[in-house]
Scaffold this active site. Structure first.
Site, short mmCIF file in Angstrom:
data_model
loop_
_atom_site.label_atom_id
_atom_site.label_comp_id
_atom_site.label_asym_id
_atom_site.label_seq_id
_atom_site.Cartn_x
_atom_site.Cartn_y
_atom_site.Cartn_z
N ASP A 42 35.12 55.07 40.76
CA ASP A 42 35.27 53.91 39.90
C ASP A 42 34.65 52.71 40.61
OD1 ASP A 42 36.42 52.30 37.74
OD2 ASP A 42 37.79 51.58 39.31
N ASP A 44 35.16 48.77 39.86
CA ASP A 44 35.98 47.58 40.10
C ASP A 44 37.37 47.96 40.61
OD1 ASP A 44 33.90 45.89 39.10
OD2 ASP A 44 34.49 46.51 37.08
#
Length: 558
Positions: A42, A44
């Site tokens: 991922d 952020d």
């Protein structure tokens, strides 16, 4: 049956042994890693600090230790991809050009990634790529030239882990202040930060790779896995690894696991005997029975014994009998001091999936899966009978409400409502159970399903599961049958045992139930909390939605 679960390692053969011998000779290329080819990350909150809807490259700040951790993965030969929800595109908070500038800055600071997968949609768009949907995980695996089951996804919220599980990938949660407690409770694998997640990925990868082959050829290996059918099934990959390096494999199991033992590839002979230090309701220790077992084990003539246990069991009582039987090389996992009972005393951190835990012991004893044999659960094709014709065409949903441990069974009233909701959504539902569960399966099936309670043994149930579109089941044996057939699972998982260790292995899964219920980690066989709160709160519509996430449509299609 799904997956490549028959060739080339279904039956014992000289070819299997010869291939293992060649792999250890140094005359062939380095074998493919056993567990993972790729790590998906991922963006952020995982790689960089979470700046909401960021379109400014100057605001990119890597999380501590990110560059060094990613370089460790690259040095280990793992491919890297970013899988990120970016609904700011759909909402107009930044442009595609601004997003690409942010990503260029990420690569400037953290190094090149092999692929970028972006979902530009908002939740209301109903796409199949926005996490927790698994679309980006599948797409990343394709772009990286592998499969989802050979990927591990690292993220900071429950959506990341859910997307990984729904694709059959491993999911690692690295919590941040925005991660909800219930997301942490539901995750099967939690790391304190990104460097810790990477360290554990590499440790698990290395743990199933033997450091050296046995110093002498293994003519006969004795492998041991007592306990229930599910326990035996999850040990299957490790038993195949031992079989790849031994000419003959003898399996010692208990009466509760015998039916599963008959389904495993790689086993030449089975010895069935209860072990009073393993069985959940044991009788008194019978000295004559122990003498008889010791003599039987001695007659095997094993060069090596590998004793597989669950994380809460001890291998030492059996190791003593094995020593008395004259077996010179014994390997087992043991936190307790073994004295002279073990030649290989192996240790495994808490939380490792049971199949990988067993594979790491096999590796410590000098064995690994041959190239081409994935570390998934498998069944012998010749041991599974044809599916009964009267259950209809493939494409149904199997609901198995029961369990040998009542704490892990779906409450009948909940199962009944689930059948009704699935039927209303257009699914054909088969309700399965053992002979002692006929009253429950009849009650549950009355809501619109077909009652198969008591009609099949374990092998017959495997045949029915193999042609299902999905299986709805608790953490019990049929969940592992589904994993062995590559059939998606809606896991009604009671948290009495850790999901990371006992959840369906390497098969698309959606987990339901209260992971933080008071019964968590109690290992209770009977529900210790009135009302069975971990499963009684499941909304049947959640099951319907879970099937949709797994791309299982009403009417039997996938």
């Amino acid at each position: 049956m799904r997956q490549a679960q028959e060739d080339p390692y279904q039956r014992r053969s000289a070819q299997v042994y010869a291939a293992a011998d060649r792999a250890g000779s140094g005359s062939v290329a380095t074998p493919r890693p056993v567990l993972y080819d790729a790590v998906l990350l991922d963006r952020d909150g995982t790689l960089i600090e979470d700046v909401p809807y960021n379109g400014d490259p100057e605001k990119v700040r890597p999380v501590p230790g990110a560059r060094a951790a990613l370089d460790r993965l690259r040095a280990a030969g793992l491919r890297l991809a970013v899988v990120t929800n970016q609904s700011g595109l759909a909402r107009g908070y930044f442009t595609g050009e601004q997003m690409r500038a942010v990503h260029a800055r990420v690569e400037e600071l953290l190094g090149r990634f092999d692929a970028w997968l972006i979902c530009p949609h908002d939740d209301a768009d109903g796409c199949d790529c926005r996490k927790p949907a698994p679309g980006m995980v599948y797409a990343a695996a394709r772009e990286l030239g592998t499969t989802a089951s050979r990927c591990v996804l690292v993220g900071d919220i429950g959506r990341d882990v859910a997307a990984a599980l729904a694709a059959g990938a491993a999911g690692v949660l690295v919590p941040t202040p925005v991660t909800r407690p219930e997301e942490i409770a539901a995750a099967g694998w939690v790391a304190t930060d990104l460097p810790a997640a990477v360290a554990e990925i590499l440790r698990r990868q290395q743990a199933v790779q033997p450091s050296a082959a046995p110093t002498e050829p293994v003519r006969t290996a004795l492998v041991v896995r007592s306990d229930s059918a599910g326990d035996v099934l999850v040990t299957g990959p490790a038993i195949r690894a031992v079989a790849a390096g031994a000419q003959r494999v003898v399996l010692l199991c208990g009466p509760r696991g015998r039916a599963a033992a008959d389904l495993l590839p790689g086993v030449d002979e089975i010895i069935e005997h209860p072990l009073p230090w393993i069985d959940p309701t044991p009788g008194p220790v019978d000295p004559e029975a122990m003498r008889s077992l010791t003599a039987r084990l001695g007659a095997v003539g094993a060069d090596q014994a590998v004793v597989f246990t669950s994380f809460h069991q001890s291998a030492l009582p059996l190791a003593l009998l094995l020593r008395m039987a004259g077996i010179d090389r014994i390997a087992a996992i043991s936190d307790d001091y073994p004295g002279s009972l073990l030649d290989i005393r192996h240790r495994v951190p808490v939380g490792v999936p049971e199949p990988e835990r067993a594979l790491s012991l096999a590796a410590a004893a000098g064995h690994r899966l041959p190239d081409g044999d994935e570390p998934v659960l498998r069944l012998r094709r010749d041991a599974v009978p044809p599916r009964p014709a009267d259950v209809g065409d493939p494409g149904y949903v199997v609901l198995h409400p029961g369990s040998d441990a009542s704490s892990r069974a779906c409450p009948p009233e909940v199962a009944t409502r689930i059948v009704g909701a699935l039927t209303d959504a257009g699914h054909r539902v088969l309700v399965t159970g053992g002979p002692d569960e006929r009253a429950i399966t009849a009650r549950v099936a009355a809501a619109g399903g077909t009652d198969l309670g008591g009609r099949t043994d374990l092998a017959g149930l495997a045949a029915i599961v193999a042609d299902a579109s999905a299986v709805v089941v608790g953490n019990t044996g049929p969940a592992h049958l589904a994993a062995a057939a590559g059939v998606p699972v809606v896991s009604l998982f009671a948290p009495t045992v850790p999901f990371g260790q006992w959840g369906p292995y390497r098969v698309p899964t959606v987990r339901l139930g209260d992971a933080a219920a008071p019964c968590r980690d109690t290992r209770a066989a009977s529900c210790p909390v009135p009302g069975h709160p971990c499963l009684s709160g499941i909304d049947p519509d959640e099951v319907v939605d879970a099937l949709r996430t797994l791309a299982v449509s009403g009417g039997g299609g996938r």
